[in-house]
Design an enzyme around this catalytic site. Structure first.
Site, PDB file in Angstrom:
ATOM      1  CB  CYS A 134      -0.926  -0.001   1.220  1.00 59.14           C
ATOM      2  SG  CYS A 134      -1.987   1.458   1.329  1.00 59.14           S
ATOM      3  CB  CYS A 137      -0.503   2.359   4.048  1.00 55.75           C
ATOM      4  SG  CYS A 137      -2.120   1.774   3.516  1.00 55.75           S
ATOM      5  CG  ASP A 138       3.284   1.141   4.399  1.00 59.19           C
ATOM      6  OD1 ASP A 138       2.820   1.602   5.452  1.00 59.19           O
ATOM      7  OD2 ASP A 138       3.124  -0.039   4.035  1.00 59.19           O
TER       8      ASP A 138
END
Length: 316
Positions: A134, A137-138
């Site tokens: 992701c 997300c990261d």
């Protein structure tokens, strides 16, 4: 058969646990079939810095433990096992865990989706330590780093473009000689100086003891091997919704996601609701999953009230 309940929730990621909290506070006494791998994909995530309320970030497993404790505080009950079978043909709906049968007037499905992986042993070992599924997300954790992405579809190109906001270079590793992504995304990727391409190539191993250090690459045409030095690998080859239990019982789209009504969590069966990644193939974020879990609990409560009122007034 266990006691007939008003609500059963199948799944225990952010959507399921949020639904459980709202449902428990509404005195629906929900039973959560949380599964053996309770907590969803966040149990495989290290730092979570984009979930509201945690300015210093929080570990994924810790966040899920807190969400579970919050739901339990209000009276949600948990079954730590996988659901084997469901019967959604008529209310009360049935959910089986082994030989234990749970019947409920309403069901919320929050079984999530699983990211497709490359199938490399080191991939699992380094998940959360340089390997991610992701970018949203990261990506922030890879500022000024060298990154690679496995994939060639829309998701892979979208993530590659997004990651150029942080990375020094993003190398897209694709097993074919051309992309499967839409033309407009291809044009944007080709025009981005930070994106490089390794055509006709596959990743055969991920190297690093505690953090990703490099990738082993094989050219599928020449069979030649090489090493690509990177600090992180994003796998973007798609997701599979966890809907095997519901095939032939609920309406699913062509990719297997549960179909819900617009601006709602209602499924094709009255009294059955779906929230989170099992019906969301666009956002796939913990906060959006939690939001849809809230929606599902509220809609389930209102639906149950309507059924009770109809029965009391003889209109059932």
């Amino acid at each position: 058969m266990s006691e007939r309940r008003r609500l059963v929730i199948v799944g225990s990621g952010p959507a399921g646990l949020t639904a459980a909290t709202y449902a428990a506070r509404a005195n629906l006494a929900p039973v959560v079939i949380e599964g053996i791998a309770a907590g969803g994909q966040l149990m495989l995530t290290t730092d979570v810095e984009n979930y509201p309320g945690f300015p210093d970030g929080i570990m994924g497993p810790e966040l899920m433990v807190k969400m579970r404790e919050q739901a339990a505080r209000f009276g949600a009950e948990f079954v730590t096992a996988d659901a084997d079978r469901v019967d959604l043909s008529a209310a009360p709906f049935g959910v089986w865990v082994g030989d234990d049968e749970h019947r409920a007037d309403a069901v919320i499905i929050t079984t999530g989706a699983s990211a497709r992986m490359l199938g490399l042993p080191a991939e699992q070992r380094l998940l959360g330590h340089g390997v991610s599924t992701c970018a949203t997300c990261d990506g922030f954790f890879f500022r000024d780093k060298r990154l690679a992405i496995a994939g060639g579809g829309d998701s892979a190109i979208e993530e590659a473009i997004f990651l150029t906001k942080f990375a020094t270079t993003v190398t897209l590793v694709h097993r074919r000689h051309e992309l499967r992504a839409s033309k407009i995304l291809q044009e944007r990727a080709f025009a981005n100086d930070k994106i490089e391409f390794l055509w006709n190539s596959v990743i055969t191993d991920v190297n690093g003891d505690h953090q990703v250090e490099s990738l082993d690459i094989r050219d599928v045409v020449t069979d030649e091997t090489s090493k690509l030095d990177v600090d992180g690998l994003f796998v973007a080859i798609g997701h599979d919704p966890n809907t095997a239990l519901f095939t032939d019982q609920l309406d699913l789209d062509e990719n297997g996601y549960i179909v819900t009504e617009a601006d709602s969590t209602r499924t094709s069966i009255h009294g059955v609701f779906a929230a989170g990644d099992v019906q969301d193939h666009v956002y796939r974020q913990a906060v959006t999953a939690a939001g849809s879990g809230c929606m599902a609990a509220i809609e389930a409560e209102r639906w149950l009230e309507q059924q009770a009122h109809a029965a009391a007034t003889g209109r059932a």
